[in-house]
Design a protein around this motif. Structure first.
Motif: not given
Length: 256
Positions: A124-142
């Motif tokens: 398993t690899e856990f991750g939040l790739p949103e900012t790395k690819v320049g995408i961020i919205g109403e992002c509950g994961v953060v």
């Protein structure tokens, strides 16, 4: 073939994402099927806990399938309401175990963090790739990760997009156990058996009490009377627990 499988094994509901060729990216159809699964689990007194898993070795889930756009206004919420993104937050009353492997990122990571117990394969690899690819919205994961990991560890994952391996996640307390990939289904069942050895009604009352006052000061939580706990005091299971203790035997729970 259904994109979300649902079946019961005794008192355990099994919910399995089944779109491995697309890394179990969640479609609107899957979202609806998940919503139905959570509703059924909540409403069926013969279901005492649930396991959320995914087909395939490469990925638990990479989050929402954005390839087709999707009608986000129609969607109850990503993940069938568990995450509360795009719709009302659905609270699962029964204990939930997430059994994850491979990529567990973005909304897939968020869905895993909605569980009470997380079992991770060593792949398993856990991750939040949103900012790395320049995408961020109403992002509950953060909002979830900063509550479930040490602050600086969580912020590093948010701000860099770098992934965390299962062993590190276990070290930081994000997951309960790391097992070889081949052992993942058995480990999840083992945890379900441990949970179901306890009174199901007591578990539900305890979960509701713990989560409903999680963001309150301790003195407020201690001064709160919980409806679920008060109902449990009048239950058959409460009397069975007392009788079993007196008779020095294992209790036989009915969930009534």
């Amino acid at each position: 073939m259904a994109e979300v499988d649902f079946w019961c094994e005794g008192r355990v509901a099994q919910v399995r994402l089944n779109r491995p060729d697309h890394l179990n990216a969640i479609t609107d159809t899957m979202d609806d099927l998940l919503a139905e699964a959570w509703e059924r689990i909540n409403d069926d007194p013969d279901i005492w806990c649930a396991i959320l898993s995914a087909e395939g070795e490469r990925s638990f889930s990479i989050g929402a399938d954005v390839s087709g756009g999707g009608d986000r206004q129609r969607r109850m919420a990503f993940g069938g309401g568990l995450t509360g993104i795009g719709g009302p937050l659905v609270t699962l009353k029964k204990p939930l175990i997430a059994a994850v492997q491979g990529f567990c990122v973005g909304g897939g990571f968020e869905m895993a963090m909605c569980a009470d117990i997380i079992i991770a394969a060593d792949t398993t690899e856990f991750g939040l790739p949103e900012t790395k690819v320049g995408i961020i919205g109403e992002c509950g994961v953060v909002h979830r990760i900063v509550r479930q990991l040490p602050h600086h560890i969580a912020m590093a994952m948010i701000l860099t997009g770098e992934r965390m391996r299962a062993e590190a996640a276990e070290r930081f307390g994000l997951v309960n156990e790391v097992v070889p990939l081949s052992d993942l289904p058995v480990a999840a069942i083992r945890w379900a058996a441990k949970i179901n050895a306890a009174s199901p009604l007591a578990n539900q009352a305890a979960k509701a009490a713990a989560l409903s006052r999680l963001d309150y000061p301790l003195e407020v939580a201690l001064d709160t009377q919980f409806e679920g706990i008060e109902r449990y005091a009048l239950s058959t299971d409460k009397r069975e627990g007392e009788m079993a203790m007196k008779e020095k035997r294992k209790p036989v729970w009915t969930g009534r």
